[in-house]
Enzyme design. Structure first.
Site, PDB file in Angstrom:
ATOM      1  N   HIS A   1     -10.420  -1.779  11.944  1.00 50.17           N
ATOM      2  CA  HIS A   1      -9.344  -2.647  11.446  1.00 50.17           C
ATOM      3  C   HIS A   1      -9.132  -3.747  12.489  1.00 50.17           C
ATOM      4  O   HIS A   1      -8.141  -3.748  13.220  1.00 50.17           O
ATOM      5  CB  HIS A   1      -8.093  -1.780  11.266  1.00 50.17           C
ATOM      6  CG  HIS A   1      -6.984  -2.431  10.505  1.00 50.17           C
ATOM      7  ND1 HIS A   1      -5.687  -1.989  10.552  1.00 50.17           N
ATOM      8  CD2 HIS A   1      -6.967  -3.491   9.655  1.00 50.17           C
ATOM      9  CE1 HIS A   1      -4.921  -2.732   9.786  1.00 50.17           C
ATOM     10  NE2 HIS A   1      -5.681  -3.663   9.233  1.00 50.17           N
TER      11      HIS A   1
ATOM     12  N   ASP B   1      -9.298  -9.242   9.566  1.00 53.21           N
ATOM     13  CA  ASP B   1      -8.773  -7.908   9.238  1.00 53.21           C
ATOM     14  C   ASP B   1      -9.745  -6.759   9.497  1.00 53.21           C
ATOM     15  O   ASP B   1      -9.321  -5.687   9.893  1.00 53.21           O
ATOM     16  CB  ASP B   1      -8.334  -7.884   7.765  1.00 53.21           C
ATOM     17  CG  ASP B   1      -7.438  -6.706   7.415  1.00 53.21           C
ATOM     18  OD1 ASP B   1      -6.569  -6.359   8.239  1.00 53.21           O
ATOM     19  OD2 ASP B   1      -7.623  -6.119   6.343  1.00 53.21           O
TER      20      ASP B   1
ATOM     21  N   ARG C   1       0.849  -1.184   0.000  1.00 51.05           N
ATOM     22  CA  ARG C   1       0.000   0.000   0.000  1.00 51.05           C
ATOM     23  C   ARG C   1       0.891   1.242   0.000  1.00 51.05           C
ATOM     24  O   ARG C   1       1.970   1.240   0.571  1.00 51.05           O
ATOM     25  CB  ARG C   1      -0.894   0.028   1.243  1.00 51.05           C
ATOM     26  CG  ARG C   1      -2.012  -0.994   1.211  1.00 51.05           C
ATOM     27  CD  ARG C   1      -2.924  -0.872   2.412  1.00 51.05           C
ATOM     28  NE  ARG C   1      -2.265  -1.242   3.635  1.00 51.05           N
ATOM     29  CZ  ARG C   1      -1.723  -0.411   4.505  1.00 51.05           C
ATOM     30  NH1 ARG C   1      -1.776   0.899   4.306  1.00 51.05           N
ATOM     31  NH2 ARG C   1      -1.126  -0.847   5.604  1.00 51.05           N
TER      32      ARG C   1
ATOM     33  N   SER D   1      -1.016  -3.291  10.682  1.00 51.35           N
ATOM     34  CA  SER D   1      -0.747  -4.256   9.616  1.00 51.35           C
ATOM     35  C   SER D   1       0.446  -5.134   9.962  1.00 51.35           C
ATOM     36  O   SER D   1       1.447  -4.651  10.497  1.00 51.35           O
ATOM     37  CB  SER D   1      -0.445  -3.513   8.317  1.00 51.35           C
ATOM     38  OG  SER D   1      -1.489  -2.620   8.043  1.00 51.35           O
TER      39      SER D   1
ATOM     40  N   ARG E   1       1.741 -12.182  -0.514  1.00 54.94           N
ATOM     41  CA  ARG E   1       0.415 -12.452   0.056  1.00 54.94           C
ATOM     42  C   ARG E   1      -0.208 -13.722  -0.478  1.00 54.94           C
ATOM     43  O   ARG E   1       0.129 -14.209  -1.554  1.00 54.94           O
ATOM     44  CB  ARG E   1      -0.525 -11.282  -0.292  1.00 54.94           C
ATOM     45  CG  ARG E   1      -0.093  -9.936   0.246  1.00 54.94           C
ATOM     46  CD  ARG E   1      -0.474  -9.789   1.675  1.00 54.94           C
ATOM     47  NE  ARG E   1      -0.040  -8.519   2.244  1.00 54.94           N
ATOM     48  CZ  ARG E   1      -0.681  -7.880   3.227  1.00 54.94           C
ATOM     49  NH1 ARG E   1      -1.810  -8.377   3.713  1.00 54.94           N
ATOM     50  NH2 ARG E   1      -0.204  -6.760   3.714  1.00 54.94           N
TER      51      ARG E   1
ATOM     52  N   CYS F   1       0.975  -7.450  12.172  1.00 50.76           N
ATOM     53  CA  CYS F   1       1.314  -7.682  13.585  1.00 50.76           C
ATOM     54  C   CYS F   1       0.665  -8.965  14.086  1.00 50.76           C
ATOM     55  O   CYS F   1       0.542  -9.170  15.289  1.00 50.76           O
ATOM     56  CB  CYS F   1       0.858  -6.523  14.452  1.00 50.76           C
ATOM     57  SG  CYS F   1       1.973  -5.123  14.400  1.00 50.76           S
TER      58      CYS F   1
ATOM     59  N   LYS G   1      -9.525  -2.098   1.991  1.00 47.10           N
ATOM     60  CA  LYS G   1      -9.135  -0.937   2.789  1.00 47.10           C
ATOM     61  C   LYS G   1      -9.918   0.308   2.378  1.00 47.10           C
ATOM     62  O   LYS G   1     -10.312   1.112   3.202  1.00 47.10           O
ATOM     63  CB  LYS G   1      -7.638  -0.678   2.643  1.00 47.10           C
ATOM     64  CG  LYS G   1      -6.761  -1.852   3.035  1.00 47.10           C
ATOM     65  CD  LYS G   1      -6.954  -2.229   4.468  1.00 47.10           C
ATOM     66  CE  LYS G   1      -5.989  -3.330   4.879  1.00 47.10           C
ATOM     67  NZ  LYS G   1      -6.217  -3.744   6.275  1.00 47.10           N
TER      68      LYS G   1
ATOM     69  N   TYR H   1      -1.350  -3.643  -7.001  1.00 48.53           N
ATOM     70  CA  TYR H   1      -1.134  -4.361  -5.731  1.00 48.53           C
ATOM     71  C   TYR H   1      -2.416  -4.375  -4.883  1.00 48.53           C
ATOM     72  O   TYR H   1      -3.099  -3.350  -4.747  1.00 48.53           O
ATOM     73  CB  TYR H   1       0.004  -3.709  -4.920  1.00 48.53           C
ATOM     74  CG  TYR H   1      -0.003  -4.248  -3.504  1.00 48.53           C
ATOM     75  CD1 TYR H   1       0.488  -5.535  -3.244  1.00 48.53           C
ATOM     76  CD2 TYR H   1      -0.600  -3.546  -2.456  1.00 48.53           C
ATOM     77  CE1 TYR H   1       0.403  -6.071  -1.969  1.00 48.53           C
ATOM     78  CE2 TYR H   1      -0.681  -4.081  -1.179  1.00 48.53           C
ATOM     79  CZ  TYR H   1      -0.188  -5.347  -0.954  1.00 48.53           C
ATOM     80  OH  TYR H   1      -0.287  -5.891   0.303  1.00 48.53           O
TER      81      TYR H   1
HETATM   82  C1  OXD Z   1      -2.928  -4.300   5.797  1.00 44.61           C
HETATM   83  C2  OXD Z   1      -3.573  -5.486   5.222  1.00 44.61           C
HETATM   84  O1  OXD Z   1      -2.008  -3.732   5.189  1.00 44.61           O
HETATM   85  O2  OXD Z   1      -4.448  -6.053   5.884  1.00 44.61           O
HETATM   86  O3  OXD Z   1      -3.349  -3.899   6.902  1.00 44.61           O
HETATM   87  O4  OXD Z   1      -3.248  -5.859   4.083  1.00 44.61           O
HETATM   88 MN    MN Z   2      -5.065  -4.954   7.595  1.00 48.71          MN
END
Ligand code: OXD
Ligand code: MN
Length: 587
Positions: free
Chosen positions: A226, A277, A69, A248, A371, A250, A206, A197
């Site tokens: 989130h 998410d 991102r 993100s 991913r 974590c 998002k 992406y």
């Molecule tokens: C992020 C994702 O970047 O979930 O938070 O992809």
């Molecule tokens: Mn996320």
């Protein structure tokens, strides 16, 4: 496909702008998706993987300059700059449209416009919302058809309503200098150009389910967060649900799919995944907070996912999955990434498409932000409530971040407003999910810093208002930190499945069944109250990560004060009061 005037008019306008050679509506049928997969394989956009080992799975590589991102190029284009607030980039909407239309003009020449009608949330659920994404990328179509519910059913459900989110995605030339991800909350519109992406182009995720939805939630009295959602089943068969916000990369996916340690499994504990998410949460008829996962799949970080860290996620990726930017093992036409196992392939291709020998190469084979896009229904622990449009009732909200020191393993806020304070001061060391430096501590309130579609001060106020409406039915709010390091830089807490030990204490606190120590920052467990059975960790070591160091926290309070200055008059007085109380307790 539809008689909906608002859809037809917008599509006409977009067609005139981007000039596609042809237009294809995505109807959601397997036949159509299959023919698109075949076409993508023919052009090299995707590679079909070993049908026996990974049935229905594909590999895709993005451009090397397009792997995460781009927060610096993500804009909230509200009419007033003040409404975007100090944590977002802002562009005046008419200027933004003019610039984006300039970039998008004629960009579909020689290409196909795919029209993806999609629902965030089970189709027809009172929680669900509809979007239409126009894209010139088959990869986007195929990912969206995993991550959301797409096709005819959605169009039927939309009927003649004009309440839907417009999304235009143009790959253009994948030029990073002209890459923009723009949101127009007042127009229910998203425009994304020059990227291929995931987080920039799967507009349901998002862009819609967080940035646009957070704005809608504020206006309509609900919350888009989130957060993962998981159910914890105890030996009596009762299931309690928690929602947890982490920045993100974590470990949200790992926590959402946790496998209880042996000791807990034997007792009969089980974890059910509702989401990994995003959570959309509303106050239900019973006054409690109810949550759905608006997504239909998982867009998870591949590196580090393995049979130990997350066997459920790994199992989820074994069919119907699209892998992006991982290693291609040419010997058996499968995939590999760092941290999958200790046997990197020798005869392979790296994420950049170059020959790669994992036994000797010094370079990583998979991108750190590579991913998997996997269907939720594949997940062995997917909750039976996953398709339930009413959602699940939330007992606890958990915030967390990656902090080498300062923040204890877990603590409970004193009440809702104190919990909002705890969420607002969240901080974490940055990861590879977004471009920029990795490992720098940044404040990331409620893990929404890159995802809040309006002024973050107003967002805090919305949280406070929600708490007032929820009253004594409000979930209890906690903070966790799995990432404390010892002096040699090793993680002290084992994490992964053992995090259930902390969740157990959290649920006991919700039920008034566990004691706690009152500290300046909130309630911390008594070391004896965290179950360490079967774990190679002493109570004394546990005490070191439950410790609240006043000097560290005094520094933290100064950092919070500085951070809060950003919000000026928009910082709710309730949060100012919480900071004052913290400082007094530390004095
Ligand atoms: C992020 C994702 O970047 O979930 O938070 O992809
Ligand atoms: Mn996320």
């Amino acid at each position: 496909m539809t008689q909906n005037q608002s859809v037809l008019e917008w599509m006409e306008k977009m067609k005139e702008l981007v000039c596609p050679d042809r237009v294809i509506w995505i109807d959601g049928t397997q036949e159509q998706l299959e023919s698109l997969r075949a076409e993508a394989c023919k052009t090299g956009e995707m590679i079909k993987l070993n049908e026996e080992k990974l049935p229905g799975c594909y590999l895709h590589r993005t451009a090397v300059n397009d792997v995460a991102r781009v927060e610096g190029r993500t804009f909230i284009c509200s009419r007033s700059e003040e409404d975007a607030g100090p944590t977002n980039h802002w562009m005046e909407p008419s200027k933004a449209y003019e610039m984006l239309y300039g970039i998008a003009k004629n960009s579909y020449r020689g290409r196909t416009m795919y029209v993806i009608p999609y629902s965030m949330g089970p189709v027809g659920s009172p929680f669900a919302k509809i979007g239409i994404e126009l894209t010139d990328s088959i990869y986007v179509v195929l990912n969206m058809s995993i991550m959301t519910r797409v096709g005819n059913e959605v169009v039927k459900t939309l009927g003649n309503s004009s309440d839907w989110v417009r999304g235009l995605h143009c790959k253009c030339e994948i030029d990073e200098e002209k890459r923009y991800i723009c949101h127009f909350p007042e127009d229910n519109t998203i425009i994304s150009v020059n990227s291929g992406y995931g987080g920039n182009v799967l507009l349901g995720k998002k862009c819609f389910a967080l940035r646009i939805a957070s704005f809608l939630g504020k206006n309509e009295g609900w919350m888009a967060e989130h957060m993962l959602i998981l159910g914890i089943q105890n030996p009596l068969g009762e299931i309690k649900y928690v929602a947890a916000a982490f920045p993100s990369a974590c470990g949200k996916t790992n926590l959402a799919m946790l496998i209880p340690p042996e000791f807990y499994r034997q007792k009969g504990y089980k974890i059910w995944t509702v989401g990994d998410d995003i959570a959309w949460m509303r106050i239900g008829p019973d006054g409690r907070l109810w949550a759905i996962n608006p997504e239909n799949g998982f867009f998870g970080v591949a590196p580090g996912t393995n049979v130990k860290s997350n066997p459920n996620a790994l199992a989820t990726t074994k069919s119907g999955t699209i892998f992006t930017n991982v290693v291609h093992n040419l010997d058996d036409n499968t995939v590999w990434w760092e941290g999958l196992d200790h046997n990197p392939p020798k005869n392979a291709v790296d994420w950049k498409g170059r020959p790669w020998d994992g036994t000797s190469s010094k370079e990583k084979g998979a991108h750190p932000n590579s991913r998997f896009t996997a269907p939720a229904k594949n997940c062995p622990c997917i909750s039976p409530e996953f398709e339930n449009g009413r959602g699940v009732p939330i007992s606890a909200i958990i915030f967390g971040g990656r902090r080498a020191r300062t923040t204890p393993l877990v603590y409970q806020s004193r009440d809702w407003n104190n919990g909002v304070f705890v969420g607002s001061i969240m901080a974490s060391e940055t990861t590879a999910a977004a471009t920029g430096a990795v490992g720098v501590v940044r404040r990331d309130p409620m893990a929404m810093l890159p995802f809040c579609g309006y002024h973050m001060g107003d967002y805090f106020k919305h949280w406070i208002d929600m708490g007032e409406r929820l009253g004594d039915k409000a979930p209890k709010i906690f903070n966790v930190n799995w990432f404390r390091l010892d002096d040699e830089g090793h993680f002290i807490w084992p994490g992964f499945g053992d995090n259930l030990r902390v969740l157990e204490w959290i649920l006991q606190r919700c039920e008034g069944k566990a004691d706690a120590v009152d500290t300046p920052i909130g309630f911390v467990p008594k070391a004896d109250d965290i179950n360490l059975s079967g774990l190679d960790l002493t109570v004394d070591t546990l005490k070191t990560i439950l410790n609240v160091d006043s000097a560290d926290w005094a520094k933290e309070a100064d950092g919070i004060e500085e951070f809060y200055q950003k919000f000026g008059d928009k910082l709710p007085k309730e949060l100012k009061a919480e900071l004052k109380k913290l400082k007094e307790k530390l004095a």
